[in-house]
Design an enzyme around this catalytic site. Structure first.
Site, PDB file in Angstrom:
ATOM      1  CE  LYS A 111       2.922  -5.909   3.795  1.00  0.00           C
ATOM      2  NZ  LYS A 111       2.426  -4.804   4.653  1.00  0.00           N
TER       3      LYS A 111
ATOM      4  CG  ASP B 187      -0.340  -0.022   2.522  1.00  0.00           C
ATOM      5  OD1 ASP B 187       0.883  -0.205   2.588  1.00  0.00           O
ATOM      6  OD2 ASP B 187      -1.060   0.135   3.528  1.00  0.00           O
ATOM      7  CB  SER B 188       4.582   1.739   0.059  1.00  0.00           C
ATOM      8  OG  SER B 188       4.831   0.574  -0.704  1.00  0.00           O
TER       9      SER B 188
ATOM     10  CD  GLU C 174       0.328  -1.575   7.911  1.00  0.00           C
ATOM     11  OE1 GLU C 174      -0.033  -0.803   8.824  1.00  0.00           O
ATOM     12  OE2 GLU C 174       0.895  -1.185   6.869  1.00  0.00           O
TER      13      GLU C 174
ATOM     14  CD  GLU D 233       7.569  -0.524   7.805  1.00  0.00           C
ATOM     15  OE1 GLU D 233       6.637  -1.233   7.390  1.00  0.00           O
ATOM     16  OE2 GLU D 233       7.808   0.621   7.382  1.00  0.00           O
TER      17      GLU D 233
ATOM     18  CG  ASP E  14       0.238  -4.043   2.057  1.00  0.00           C
ATOM     19  OD1 ASP E  14       0.140  -4.854   2.991  1.00  0.00           O
ATOM     20  OD2 ASP E  14       1.110  -3.154   2.007  1.00  0.00           O
TER      21      ASP E  14
END
Ligand code: KIV
Length: 303
Positions: A122, A53-54, A124, A191, A92
């Site tokens: 993925k 999602d970056s 978070e 991270e 993501d």
């Protein structure tokens, strides 16, 4: 829409990641968001390609990952899917796509598999995500966990700060890692945490860890493609290693192109299409006749 062949012999799967941890072979992970870079990454032998999602920041120019939508993620993931034939493709789950209940989260994970050919998603977060992660894994979709500095929690964290620096914070991270491991995640992104903490987690969990700003003792490493290639517009974080300055290379190329257009050095005759010789002669004759008529008219007009 799937370009995957069904022949898994040459492909990286979630089992390959586990095998790599067993054999102590580092897992090479890189983000990609479009066909060209995904194809270069896949052909260079990257094991895991993440449509992170970056992309909100590096592709779309937002100032955080929070605004990116499911539709935008699917759009980019589909392009990446067309390029990737070997690496494991992970997408993501963006902010908001798994926060409104397990059912909605599962629906969105299924959408990534069906519409963009994702092989894993993925998510978070730690302990609090375990029920929904179990639900998604229960629907046969592998999940990659992500703990430590989780950018979608930027407001709770009060900025992008290294996590796990106090005894309590370290204990919380160890508990998160153990819970996700127990839930059956296929890998765990660590991270922005101290190397020592990442080392402890990597030894403690059976699942492979993939570090970003978490030191060299993780089972693999991930970088954002634009950081690696020098395509960002702010100074890089401490953990980034720039492997080339594509930004400068591309800027210089664009400046040269502009100079060539302005000086008429581009395009050259060799870069132009031509008529066959006979048609060229006819065109020259026609051009000569047009020029003769127009100069005769000019002379007439003056007299
Ligand atoms: O979105 C992303 O690029 C990521 C990596 C930094 C792991 O989540």
């Amino acid at each position: 829409m799937s370009i995957t062949t069904g022949d898994f012999r040459q492909r990286v799967t979630v089992q390959t990641l586990a095998e790599k941890k067993r054999k102590r072979e580092p897992i090479v992970t890189l983000t990609a968001y479009d066909y060209a870079t995904a194809r270069l990454a896949d052909e260079a032998g990257v094991d895991l390609i993440l449509v992170g999602d970056s992309l909100a920041q590096v592709m779309l120019g937002y100032d955080s990952t929070l605004p990116v939508t499911m539709d935008e993620m699917v759009h980019h993931a589909r392009a990446v899917r067309r390029a990737v034939h070997r690496a494991l493709l992970v997408v993501d789950m963006p902010f908001g796509s798994y926060h409104a209940g397990k059912h909605k989260a599962l629906e969105n994970a299924v959408r990534f598999v069906k519409e963009s050919g994702a092989e894993a998603v993925k998510i978070e977060g730690g302990l609090s995500r375990v029920p929904l992660i179990r639900r998604i894994i229960g629907a046969e979709i592998p999940v990659i966990g992500h703990i430590g500095l989780t950018p979608q929690s930027v407001h709770r964290m009060g900025g992008y700060k290294v996590q796990g620096k106090t005894v309590d914070a370290i204990d919380a991270l160890l508990a998160d890692a153990a819970a996700l491991d127990d839930a059956g995640v296929s890998a765990l992104v660590l991270e922005g945490i101290p190397r020592e903490v990442a080392t402890r987690i990597s030894r403690q969990v059976a699942t492979p860890t993939i570090g970003i700003g978490a030191g060299p003792d993780c089972d693999g490493q991930v970088l954002v493609f634009h950081d690696l290639a020098g395509l960002t517009f702010t100074s890089p974080a401490k953990f980034v290693r720039r492997y080339c300055d594509a930004g400068e290379l591309i800027s210089a190329a664009i400046r040269s192109y502009g100079d060539d257009v302005r000086s008429r050095a581009f395009p050259a005759d060799a870069e132009s299409y031509h008529l066959p010789r006979t048609a060229q002669d006819a065109q020259k004759a026609a051009l000569g006749a047009t020029q003769a008529t127009s100069s005769a008219r000019q002379k007439q007009a003056k007299s």
